[in-house]
Design an enzyme around this catalytic site. Sequence first.
Site, short mmCIF file in Angstrom:
data_model
loop_
_atom_site.label_atom_id
_atom_site.label_comp_id
_atom_site.label_asym_id
_atom_site.label_seq_id
_atom_site.Cartn_x
_atom_site.Cartn_y
_atom_site.Cartn_z
N LEU A 90 0.50 6.19 -0.08
CA LEU A 90 0.67 7.04 1.01
C LEU A 90 1.86 7.73 0.93
CD1 LEU A 90 0.55 4.21 3.95
CD2 LEU A 90 -1.18 6.02 3.15
N SER A 131 0.87 -1.13 0.10
CA SER A 131 0.02 0.05 -0.02
C SER A 131 0.69 1.25 0.03
CB SER A 131 -1.03 0.13 1.26
OG SER A 131 -0.16 -0.11 2.40
N GLU A 132 2.05 1.32 -0.02
CA GLU A 132 2.89 2.24 0.30
C GLU A 132 2.90 3.31 -0.68
OE1 GLU A 132 4.89 -1.04 2.35
OE2 GLU A 132 4.05 -0.69 0.58
N ALA A 133 2.63 2.99 -1.93
CA ALA A 133 2.40 4.38 -3.20
C ALA A 133 1.51 5.19 -2.77
CB ALA A 133 2.34 3.40 -4.48
#
Length: 261
Positions: free
Chosen positions: A137, A133-135
């Site tokens: 954020l 999910s990092e992208a």
Amino acid sequence: MTDLLVEKKGGVARVTLNRPDVRNAFDDALIAHLRKAFADVEKDPAVRVMVLAGNGSAFCAGGDLNWMRRMAGYSYEQNLADAQGLAEMLAALDRMSKPTIARVHGAAFAGGTGLVAACDIAVGTPEAKFCFSEAKLGLSPATISPHVMRAIGERAARRYFLTAEVFDAEEAHRIGLLSALVASSDLDSFLNELLRHLLAGGPEAHKKIKELVRTVSGRPLDDALVAETAKRIAEIRGTPEGKEGASSFLEKRKPSWTAKR
């Protein structure tokens, strides 16, 4: 309530994330406790295999929101130290000399996927969900990337790192993040069967096999690799465990290490 439970029985250490109220999300304290638990399991000669699991509805939902709020005010040096802690914890899991199994019964997001990928074997149920999910954020899955990319390959990593889309257990199994996909009702019986097989193997053999996989992976089959693999099998044949394994097989009896549990 402790954020991590460790139970040792019958040669198996069960390490369980225990923050069900936040879906077992990481914070700096949990990361430190995991690192300590992995070190303790590694040095305990009575432990042959480790199972990593999560209490509640999720395996591990990634970063804790309160931890992320604190990070928003960190300096570069503080961020580096914080990220180093996560990277070193995952590396400690990856480098364990004993077999490790991830028991994935629910969501494994962001850093949680790193735990799954760093284990030798990952077993999940159809209810499990995954997401890098990092992208979304504005971040990058940097610390988990060596473990995840080794598991799923560069092509799948390009897609799922960039899109940050949620994918299901069937897709995780297809791309290699999960080693096996089993019904929820069969999860623990399946794990017990894996444990039975693993506990039948020699502890020194497991250590040498994990070293072998790291050494051989990605290398070309040249004369140097041929020579090194021959050297490794010759060395292990001459060890007490190697000799005991051969003798027990020829004498049609169980090897000595199975009687130590």
